[in-house]
Motif scaffolding. Structure first.
Motif, mmCIF file in Angstrom:
data_model
loop_
_atom_site.group_PDB
_atom_site.id
_atom_site.type_symbol
_atom_site.label_atom_id
_atom_site.label_comp_id
_atom_site.label_asym_id
_atom_site.label_seq_id
_atom_site.Cartn_x
_atom_site.Cartn_y
_atom_site.Cartn_z
ATOM 1 N N SER A 36 0.854 -1.181 0.000
ATOM 2 C CA SER A 36 0.000 0.000 0.000
ATOM 3 C C SER A 36 0.894 1.236 0.000
ATOM 4 O O SER A 36 2.125 1.122 0.074
ATOM 5 N N ASP A 37 0.283 2.407 -0.043
ATOM 6 C CA ASP A 37 1.064 3.638 0.023
ATOM 7 C C ASP A 37 1.976 3.654 1.255
ATOM 8 O O ASP A 37 3.108 4.124 1.194
ATOM 9 N N ALA A 38 1.467 3.127 2.372
ATOM 10 C CA ALA A 38 2.209 3.168 3.641
ATOM 11 C C ALA A 38 3.548 2.439 3.575
ATOM 12 O O ALA A 38 4.523 2.872 4.199
ATOM 13 N N ASP A 39 3.620 1.343 2.842
ATOM 14 C CA ASP A 39 4.874 0.573 2.810
ATOM 15 C C ASP A 39 5.510 0.490 1.420
ATOM 16 O O ASP A 39 6.504 -0.200 1.229
ATOM 17 N N PHE A 40 4.981 1.234 0.449
ATOM 18 C CA PHE A 40 5.482 1.160 -0.918
ATOM 19 C C PHE A 40 6.957 1.557 -1.007
ATOM 20 O O PHE A 40 7.757 0.871 -1.641
ATOM 21 N N GLU A 41 7.314 2.656 -0.398
ATOM 22 C CA GLU A 41 8.705 3.139 -0.437
ATOM 23 C C GLU A 41 9.667 2.056 0.052
ATOM 24 O O GLU A 41 10.640 1.721 -0.619
ATOM 25 N N GLN A 42 9.378 1.497 1.199
ATOM 26 C CA GLN A 42 10.259 0.479 1.788
ATOM 27 C C GLN A 42 10.257 -0.815 0.975
ATOM 28 O O GLN A 42 11.315 -1.368 0.683
ATOM 29 N N GLU A 43 9.095 -1.290 0.578
ATOM 30 C CA GLU A 43 8.986 -2.563 -0.132
ATOM 31 C C GLU A 43 9.534 -2.508 -1.555
ATOM 32 O O GLU A 43 10.009 -3.508 -2.072
ATOM 33 N N VAL A 44 9.476 -1.323 -2.183
ATOM 34 C CA VAL A 44 9.859 -1.212 -3.588
ATOM 35 C C VAL A 44 11.180 -0.471 -3.764
ATOM 36 O O VAL A 44 12.158 -1.029 -4.254
ATOM 37 N N PHE A 45 11.224 0.785 -3.371
ATOM 38 C CA PHE A 45 12.408 1.601 -3.652
ATOM 39 C C PHE A 45 13.603 1.275 -2.757
ATOM 40 O O PHE A 45 14.732 1.608 -3.090
ATOM 41 N N GLU A 46 13.371 0.623 -1.642
ATOM 42 C CA GLU A 46 14.471 0.225 -0.765
ATOM 43 C C GLU A 46 14.780 -1.270 -0.850
ATOM 44 O O GLU A 46 15.588 -1.788 -0.081
ATOM 45 N N ALA A 47 14.164 -1.962 -1.789
ATOM 46 C CA ALA A 47 14.380 -3.408 -1.944
ATOM 47 C C ALA A 47 15.806 -3.686 -2.416
ATOM 48 O O ALA A 47 16.401 -2.893 -3.140
ATOM 49 N N LYS A 48 16.335 -4.810 -2.020
ATOM 50 C CA LYS A 48 17.700 -5.206 -2.391
ATOM 51 C C LYS A 48 17.779 -5.792 -3.805
ATOM 52 O O LYS A 48 18.836 -5.850 -4.387
ATOM 53 N N THR A 49 16.660 -6.255 -4.328
ATOM 54 C CA THR A 49 16.615 -6.830 -5.676
ATOM 55 C C THR A 49 15.696 -5.974 -6.546
ATOM 56 O O THR A 49 14.930 -5.159 -6.025
ATOM 57 N N PRO A 50 15.737 -6.159 -7.855
ATOM 58 C CA PRO A 50 14.764 -5.470 -8.705
ATOM 59 C C PRO A 50 13.342 -5.874 -8.299
ATOM 60 O O PRO A 50 13.130 -6.965 -7.760
ATOM 61 N N VAL A 51 12.392 -4.989 -8.569
ATOM 62 C CA VAL A 51 11.001 -5.212 -8.173
ATOM 63 C C VAL A 51 10.093 -5.059 -9.387
ATOM 64 O O VAL A 51 10.229 -4.104 -10.157
ATOM 65 N N LEU A 52 9.176 -6.004 -9.547
ATOM 66 C CA LEU A 52 8.092 -5.848 -10.504
ATOM 67 C C LEU A 52 6.891 -5.365 -9.705
ATOM 68 O O LEU A 52 6.411 -6.070 -8.816
ATOM 69 N N ALA A 53 6.456 -4.133 -9.976
ATOM 70 C CA ALA A 53 5.277 -3.582 -9.313
ATOM 71 C C ALA A 53 4.090 -3.703 -10.261
ATOM 72 O O ALA A 53 4.149 -3.222 -11.398
ATOM 73 N N TYR A 54 3.053 -4.362 -9.785
ATOM 74 C CA TYR A 54 1.844 -4.605 -10.571
ATOM 75 C C TYR A 54 0.727 -3.742 -9.990
ATOM 76 O O TYR A 54 0.325 -3.923 -8.838
ATOM 77 N N PHE A 55 0.263 -2.768 -10.763
ATOM 78 C CA PHE A 55 -0.803 -1.868 -10.354
ATOM 79 C C PHE A 55 -2.101 -2.372 -10.986
ATOM 80 O O PHE A 55 -2.152 -2.589 -12.195
ATOM 81 N N TRP A 56 -3.141 -2.519 -10.172
ATOM 82 C CA TRP A 56 -4.377 -3.119 -10.637
ATOM 83 C C TRP A 56 -5.576 -2.456 -9.979
ATOM 84 O O TRP A 56 -5.429 -1.639 -9.068
ATOM 85 N N ALA A 57 -6.771 -2.823 -10.436
ATOM 86 C CA ALA A 57 -8.023 -2.340 -9.837
ATOM 87 C C ALA A 57 -9.049 -3.456 -9.874
ATOM 88 O O ALA A 57 -9.046 -4.289 -10.789
ATOM 89 N N THR A 58 -9.928 -3.462 -8.883
ATOM 90 C CA THR A 58 -10.949 -4.514 -8.805
ATOM 91 C C THR A 58 -11.903 -4.465 -9.985
ATOM 92 O O THR A 58 -12.423 -5.492 -10.404
#
Length: 114
Positions: free
Chosen positions: A8-30
């Motif tokens: 979520s917005d709350a942990d996006f920075e840490q989970e994505v931009f501070e990750a040690k490996t490349p990240v695939l971010a998948y943005f979706w909607a219900t």
């Protein structure tokens, strides 16, 4: 077994931009039909590349900050991110083969970096 991390917005920075490996971010909607078509391919990538790639999933409607930061204009949207850089972007439905090719290109480029 899925290795996709829900963020979520709350942990996006840490989970994505501070990750040690490349990240695939998948943005979706219900409400997004094409998102339902792409989701199995994202799951497949998370399983096949789990040793080299982190895969995260973010619902766009409740998370406008991450959507804005990654310049998402439509869904489904995919971003390959390393550090604070977006290496590859794709919006709209994508085949599993095309997604795999996109990931492979990024991981090869990442491997060649000093």
């Amino acid at each position: 077994m899925s290795k996709v991390v829900l963020v979520s917005d709350a942990d996006f920075e840490q989970e994505v931009f501070e990750a040690k490996t490349p990240v695939l971010a998948y943005f979706w909607a219900t409400w997004c039909g094409p998102c339902r078509l792409v989701a199995p391919s994202v799951e497949h990538i998370s399983e096949q590349y789990s040793d080299r790639l982190k895969v995260v999933k973010l619902e766009i409607d409740p998370n406008p900050k991450a959507v804005k930061r990654c310049k998402v204009e439509g869904v489904p949207a995919l971003r390959v991110i390393q550090g604070d850089k977006i290496l590859k972007s794709h919006e709209g439905a994508i085949t599993r083969a095309a997604l795999t090719e996109m990931i492979d290109e990024c991981l090869i480029k990442d491997k060649d970096r000093p």
